[in-house]
Design an enzyme around this catalytic site. Structure first.
Site, PDB file in Angstrom:
ATOM      1  N   LYS A 288      30.934 -67.832  52.218  1.00  0.00           N
ATOM      2  CA  LYS A 288      30.524 -66.470  51.886  1.00  0.00           C
ATOM      3  C   LYS A 288      28.996 -66.379  51.909  1.00  0.00           C
ATOM      4  O   LYS A 288      28.337 -66.368  50.870  1.00  0.00           O
ATOM      5  CB  LYS A 288      31.089 -66.044  50.518  1.00  0.00           C
ATOM      6  CG  LYS A 288      32.497 -65.464  50.663  1.00  0.00           C
ATOM      7  CD  LYS A 288      33.104 -64.981  49.368  1.00  0.00           C
ATOM      8  CE  LYS A 288      32.590 -63.642  48.933  1.00  0.00           C
ATOM      9  NZ  LYS A 288      33.128 -62.500  49.718  1.00  0.00           N
TER      10      LYS A 288
ATOM     11  N   ASP B 229      40.425 -75.352  48.211  1.00  0.00           N
ATOM     12  CA  ASP B 229      41.490 -75.457  47.218  1.00  0.00           C
ATOM     13  C   ASP B 229      42.401 -74.239  47.312  1.00  0.00           C
ATOM     14  O   ASP B 229      43.630 -74.340  47.398  1.00  0.00           O
ATOM     15  CB  ASP B 229      40.827 -75.533  45.827  1.00  0.00           C
ATOM     16  CG  ASP B 229      41.778 -76.016  44.748  1.00  0.00           C
ATOM     17  OD1 ASP B 229      42.947 -76.303  45.065  1.00  0.00           O
ATOM     18  OD2 ASP B 229      41.348 -76.096  43.586  1.00  0.00           O
TER      19      ASP B 229
END
Ligand code: ATP
Ligand code: MG
Length: 364
Positions: free
Chosen positions: A193, A250
């Site tokens: 991001k 994850d």
């Protein structure tokens, strides 16, 4: 023929049950003359706490260090819920990963044709799905300092986690992803991001540079992690290799897992740097945990564990053909209707852990 040193750490719960099925396949590979193994077994997790008073004995760590590859079942269970935090079963696995420097976590999300209806998505969206998620495993927000909760003057609290990445950490995970893409369909998507995070800016910059300098024949796409999660659910087959940091990895790998059906089907590899002997430290384990709810009942699906052995053959020993044989046998056993309880469909009769192992052996 090279003899590979394989360390088996069955662990707790269903770990020993699924490891027993892997041992059948290892025996077959030897008998078929496809590979020679010297196998050792040792304790990890709760099983090690019971014997040594800690979840990873020093001699086990030394054995792991000397092995060409490690196969691990699973650790933990209610029996050890009360032990001190730093000697809990999971701490043994964390120490193993950290001491061996296993920085690259590879999680394939493969949808077997026979199980496409077990996916969270419609069959046409997932049939033939084959994604490899490459997650950075030893850096990022899980390890960055400061990491603390402090109490403020008014008695309320303030919690801090810190996301840190260095050029070197991003470079080495990028190399793993691009090397894999070369052996696959030649596409890498890198998720971060950079619109809100400095680590995202550096991640994109370093991945772009590694690509330009070494892998210009591979197709690279940058994708924002939130959009990536959406795309995984909307049109998952657009991805081949997906590389991302520890935290996004994850989450994204769990999303991808649900596209394929059961946790009992998913293998993983954790790779480290190449050592002085020229071998890469590596640990292979199913994505699932010790599943205490079904331990000892013969319900566990051994496919994730056997698939982890296939990854070991491919990535640690360069035995791609043997890996193809094992993976092909899994596909055919499923196509022939072999189903443990976790993947059984309407009107099908479930078979036991050992029977699934035998069904795969029959196909081999
Ligand atoms: P961990 O914290 O160790 O990751 P977990 O809490 O995520 O563990 P698992 O042990 O992976 O949980 O189990 C989650 C659920 O999936 C349980 O209901 C378990 O029975 C089921 N499950 C896990 N692995 C298998 C398997 N190999 N075969 C069948 N069912 C499984
Ligand atoms: Mg879990």
């Amino acid at each position: 023929m090279t003899t590979y040193k394989l360390l088996l750490l069955p662990g707790d719960g269903i770990g020993p049950e699924v490891m027993a099925e892997v041992e059948k396949v290892v025996g077959w590979l030897k008998r078929a003359g496809l590979a020679d193994f010297e196998t050792e077994r040792d304790l990890v997790g709760g099983a090690a706490i019971d014997v040594h008073g800690k979840p990873l004995a020093d001699e086990t760590l030394a054995r792991a260090d000397a092995a060409d590859a490690i196969l691990l079942g699973a650790v933990g269970g209610p029996k050890w819920n009360g032990v001190a935090y730093d000697i809990r079963p999971e701490a043994g696995l964390l120490r193993l990963r950290k001491d061996l420097g296993l920085f690259a976590n590879l999680r394939p999300a493969i949808c077997y044709p026979a199980l496409a209806d077990a996916s969270a998505l419609k069959r046409e969206l997932v049939e033939g799905l084959d994604i490899m998620i490459v997650r950075e495993l030893t850096g990022g927000v899980y390890f960055g300092e400061p990491k603390e909760i402090t109490t403020l003057e008014d008695g309320s609290k303030r919690a801090v986690d810190t996301q840190v990445y260095t050029t070197a950490e991003i470079e080495r995970i990028a190399h793993v992803a691009f090397d894999l893409a070369r052996k696959r369909s030649g596409r890498v998507a890198s998720a971060e991001k950079n619109n809100v995070m400095k680590t995202g800016v550096l991640w994109k910059e370093v991945v772009t540079k590694v690509h330009a300098e070494h892998y210009s024949e591979v197709e690279l796409e940058h994708v924002l992690a939130d959009n990536c999660a959406m795309q995984l659910v909307r049109r998952p087959k657009q991805f081949d290799v997906l590389v991302t940091d520890n935290l996004f990895g994850d989450v994204l790998s769990d999303v991808a897992a649900m596209l394929t059906g059961s946790l009992g089907m998913l293998p993983s590899a954790s790779l480290g740097a190449t050592d002085a002997r020229g071998t890469r430290k590596a640990l292979y384990e199913p994505v699932h945990g010790s599943a205490p709810d079904i331990a000892g009942k013969g319900y566990a699906n051994p496919i994730a564990m056997i698939g982890s052995l296939a990854m070991c053959l491919r990535y640690s020993f360069g035995l791609g053909e043997a890996a193809d044989l094992v993976e092909g046998a899994i596909t055919r056993a499923l196509a022939a209707g072999a189903r443990t309880r976790d993947i059984v469909g309407v009107g099908q009769t479930p078979i036991s852990t050992a029977e699934m192992g035998d069904a795969i052996l029959r196909e081999l």
